[in-house]
Design an enzyme around this catalytic site. Sequence first.
Site, PDB file in Angstrom:
ATOM      1  N   GLY A 189       0.832  -1.207   0.000  1.00 36.49           N
ATOM      2  CA  GLY A 189       0.000   0.000   0.000  1.00 36.49           C
ATOM      3  C   GLY A 189       0.857   1.244   0.000  1.00 36.49           C
ATOM      4  O   GLY A 189       2.034   1.209  -0.407  1.00 36.49           O
ATOM      5  N   SER A 190       0.301   2.325   0.473  1.00 34.40           N
ATOM      6  CA  SER A 190       1.004   3.609   0.426  1.00 34.40           C
ATOM      7  C   SER A 190       2.173   3.639   1.420  1.00 34.40           C
ATOM      8  O   SER A 190       2.186   2.893   2.407  1.00 34.40           O
ATOM      9  CB  SER A 190       0.021   4.722   0.768  1.00 34.40           C
ATOM     10  OG  SER A 190      -0.550   4.463   2.039  1.00 34.40           O
ATOM     11  N   GLY A 194       2.763   2.172   5.326  1.00 33.86           N
ATOM     12  CA  GLY A 194       3.965   1.438   5.750  1.00 33.86           C
ATOM     13  C   GLY A 194       4.630   2.088   6.952  1.00 33.86           C
ATOM     14  O   GLY A 194       5.079   1.406   7.882  1.00 33.86           O
ATOM     15  N   GLU A 211       5.746  -3.456   0.647  1.00 34.70           N
ATOM     16  CA  GLU A 211       5.706  -3.108  -0.789  1.00 34.70           C
ATOM     17  C   GLU A 211       4.914  -1.815  -0.878  1.00 34.70           C
ATOM     18  O   GLU A 211       3.683  -1.831  -0.901  1.00 34.70           O
ATOM     19  CB  GLU A 211       4.988  -4.210  -1.581  1.00 34.70           C
ATOM     20  CG  GLU A 211       5.700  -5.542  -1.609  1.00 34.70           C
ATOM     21  CD  GLU A 211       6.856  -5.581  -2.595  1.00 34.70           C
ATOM     22  OE1 GLU A 211       7.025  -4.618  -3.377  1.00 34.70           O
ATOM     23  OE2 GLU A 211       7.600  -6.561  -2.573  1.00 34.70           O
ATOM     24  N   CYS A 245       1.566   0.938  -8.775  1.00 35.97           N
ATOM     25  CA  CYS A 245       2.720   1.396  -7.988  1.00 35.97           C
ATOM     26  C   CYS A 245       3.884   1.690  -8.914  1.00 35.97           C
ATOM     27  O   CYS A 245       4.739   2.525  -8.611  1.00 35.97           O
ATOM     28  CB  CYS A 245       3.102   0.350  -6.950  1.00 35.97           C
ATOM     29  SG  CYS A 245       3.328  -1.282  -7.639  1.00 35.97           S
TER      30      CYS A 245
HETATM   31  P1  NAD Z   1      -3.529   2.311   1.124  1.00 39.53           P
HETATM   32  O1  NAD Z   1      -2.231   2.517   1.817  1.00 39.53           O
HETATM   33  O2  NAD Z   1      -4.588   3.317   1.307  1.00 39.53           O
HETATM   34  O3  NAD Z   1      -4.178   0.908   1.614  1.00 39.53           O
HETATM   35  C1  NAD Z   1      -3.465  -0.314   1.477  1.00 39.53           C
HETATM   36  C2  NAD Z   1      -3.941  -1.289   2.536  1.00 39.53           C
HETATM   37  O4  NAD Z   1      -3.529  -0.827   3.831  1.00 39.53           O
HETATM   38  C3  NAD Z   1      -5.464  -1.427   2.625  1.00 39.53           C
HETATM   39  O5  NAD Z   1      -5.748  -2.773   2.934  1.00 39.53           O
HETATM   40  C4  NAD Z   1      -5.849  -0.496   3.756  1.00 39.53           C
HETATM   41  O6  NAD Z   1      -7.043  -0.882   4.396  1.00 39.53           O
HETATM   42  C5  NAD Z   1      -4.653  -0.591   4.681  1.00 39.53           C
HETATM   43  N1  NAD Z   1      -4.330   0.658   5.399  1.00 39.53           N
HETATM   44  C6  NAD Z   1      -4.389   1.915   4.906  1.00 39.53           C
HETATM   45  N2  NAD Z   1      -3.927   2.788   5.825  1.00 39.53           N
HETATM   46  C7  NAD Z   1      -3.557   2.064   6.909  1.00 39.53           C
HETATM   47  C8  NAD Z   1      -3.001   2.399   8.170  1.00 39.53           C
HETATM   48  N3  NAD Z   1      -2.732   3.647   8.512  1.00 39.53           N
HETATM   49  N4  NAD Z   1      -2.741   1.393   9.045  1.00 39.53           N
HETATM   50  C9  NAD Z   1      -2.995   0.114   8.713  1.00 39.53           C
HETATM   51  N5  NAD Z   1      -3.521  -0.257   7.521  1.00 39.53           N
HETATM   52  C10 NAD Z   1      -3.799   0.706   6.634  1.00 39.53           C
HETATM   53  O7  NAD Z   1      -3.203   2.083  -0.420  1.00 39.53           O
HETATM   54  P2  NAD Z   1      -4.208   1.951  -1.651  1.00 39.53           P
HETATM   55  O8  NAD Z   1      -4.798   3.280  -1.952  1.00 39.53           O
HETATM   56  O9  NAD Z   1      -5.114   0.787  -1.464  1.00 39.53           O
HETATM   57  O10 NAD Z   1      -3.177   1.559  -2.814  1.00 39.53           O
HETATM   58  C11 NAD Z   1      -2.354   2.473  -3.455  1.00 39.53           C
HETATM   59  C12 NAD Z   1      -0.972   2.511  -2.857  1.00 39.53           C
HETATM   60  O11 NAD Z   1      -0.408   1.205  -2.791  1.00 39.53           O
HETATM   61  C13 NAD Z   1      -0.001   3.324  -3.693  1.00 39.53           C
HETATM   62  O12 NAD Z   1       0.846   4.065  -2.855  1.00 39.53           O
HETATM   63  C14 NAD Z   1       0.770   2.262  -4.464  1.00 39.53           C
HETATM   64  O13 NAD Z   1       2.029   2.700  -4.920  1.00 39.53           O
HETATM   65  C15 NAD Z   1       0.883   1.192  -3.422  1.00 39.53           C
HETATM   66  N6  NAD Z   1       1.129  -0.126  -4.012  1.00 39.53           N
HETATM   67  C16 NAD Z   1       2.375  -0.646  -3.908  1.00 39.53           C
HETATM   68  C17 NAD Z   1       2.657  -1.867  -4.504  1.00 39.53           C
HETATM   69  C18 NAD Z   1       4.044  -2.457  -4.446  1.00 39.53           C
HETATM   70  O14 NAD Z   1       4.171  -3.637  -4.725  1.00 39.53           O
HETATM   71  N7  NAD Z   1       5.077  -1.702  -4.107  1.00 39.53           N
HETATM   72  C19 NAD Z   1       1.645  -2.562  -5.188  1.00 39.53           C
HETATM   73  C20 NAD Z   1       0.374  -2.005  -5.250  1.00 39.53           C
HETATM   74  C21 NAD Z   1       0.125  -0.774  -4.661  1.00 39.53           C
END
Ligand code: NAD
Length: 457
Positions: A189-190, A194, A211, A245
């Site tokens: 995720g973002s 992380g 990731e 991503c």
């Molecule tokens: P997001 O960070 O909003 O959410 C990702 C996951 O984390 C979801 O399951 C969400 O419920 C959970 N989450 C969100 N905030 C959290 C927190 N503060 N504490 C705990 N859990 C939390 O991301 P998104 O909008 O779903 O996806 C887009 C992001 O993911 C972009 O930044 C993209 O670059 C990244 N991404 C990275 C990869 C990689 O392999 N590097 C792959 C896909 C997406």
Amino acid sequence: MNKNNYDNVVKKSQIVSSEWMKIPAPQRGEYIRLFGEELRKEKDNLAELITKEARKIKTESLGEVQEAIDMCDFAVGLSRQLYGLTMPSERPNHRLQELWHPIGIVGCITAFNFPMAVFAWNFCLAAVCGNSIIWKPSPHSNGCAIGIKKAWDSISGDYADLVQIFEGGKEEAVAICEDNRINLVSATGSTQMGKEIAPIVSARLGKILLELGGNNAAIVCPSADLDLTIKGIAFSACGTTGQRCTSLRRLFVHKDIYKDCVQRLEKCFDDLIIGCPTKENSQIGPLISKESYDTMQEILKSLRDKGVDVIGGERLEIEDPNEYYVRPALVMVEKIEDEMMQETFAPILYVKNYEDIKDAIHMQNDVKQGLSSSIFTNDIRESELFLSESGSDCGIANVNIGTSGAEIGGAFGGEKDTGGGRESGSDAWKNYMRRVTATINYGEELPLAQGVEFDEN
Ligand code: NAD
């Protein structure tokens, strides 16, 4: 969050993993082979779910299911290749050997934009390595998770609980991170997410695989084949509505070809077919949410307010008025703008010229993220410099292809704010196992290492 529900999920996961880990790895691989067959059968239905929830165009949704199938095939082979090294011992009649054992439960937190593939990267490896998985999908894509779980349930016999879905948002993800019973947290995720969860897992000295976000760049050199280059840029920057991503966000073009390249890009962006993702000819679907659209518009406004040249980026009213379709934006900058330093999860491509390849590589690396990068060139000196230790600082470095669209065979992931994790191919499986170094003495003496003497008398 319902704590009892969560505890039940973990208990079921513990029970199934204690049985699953005793099955020989190649037999675990057989289950993954059957899972892959089921995904093949269900490919169209699963792709429809991706299009429904993540709003990807049909070909990309099918590609994502294919990626999950490819991961199954990879993991089946891997189930016979979980090799440990044997090292020569310094002592006579001794053998030094590395053993790899399952770690237990993998807690998997995933993003909206790859609602099936990222699960497959994690699950296929975790499963052949002998682990169970608790999956907290993005709240945008619970239906995709249920769809893929159904495929697992239909072939898994006594091991249906190996995949458990735990729906929810931040609170549910944090519960997984805090829990000592979860032996590996794999989170996608973002970067913000992380940074919030890493300290939680670290506080219990848990294992974490991250990731996170990217801010990917490509360099276009004077010798580049521009037809191929424009095609590569268009898919990387605009495909998946700029919501990968690995999406291309920054472009550095040599000054001698800058004008020509920008003209071609303008035309190409203009010709892209934006429309409902279920329509055969659509190339770009809508953004995932109003929030994504608002963020994109804020960034473009801030650039325009500074007098930066922005082409496109406007909303297009197509079909459902509650969906946010946009024309990808081309932003021509004369200097590095603050907006370029962050990942905006939308189709915005910044373009800047350069004179010296070393400056271009420096600009490419000079961001917090380190996921993907590309160079378009037919000059071997430039491509080798880009791939050298003085070149790209990213986990992915491509020559004459765009920044997105990786194959599963290589390890996927990036450095710096991208989190440092590696998933999918190569030896990423090692993240899902614990390593034991065993020393076996098959002699009659007990020599100590480093020549230490300790005689009993
Ligand atoms: P997001 O960070 O909003 O959410 C990702 C996951 O984390 C979801 O399951 C969400 O419920 C959970 N989450 C969100 N905030 C959290 C927190 N503060 N504490 C705990 N859990 C939390 O991301 P998104 O909008 O779903 O996806 C887009 C992001 O993911 C972009 O930044 C993209 O670059 C990244 N991404 C990275 C990869 C990689 O392999 N590097 C792959 C896909 C997406």
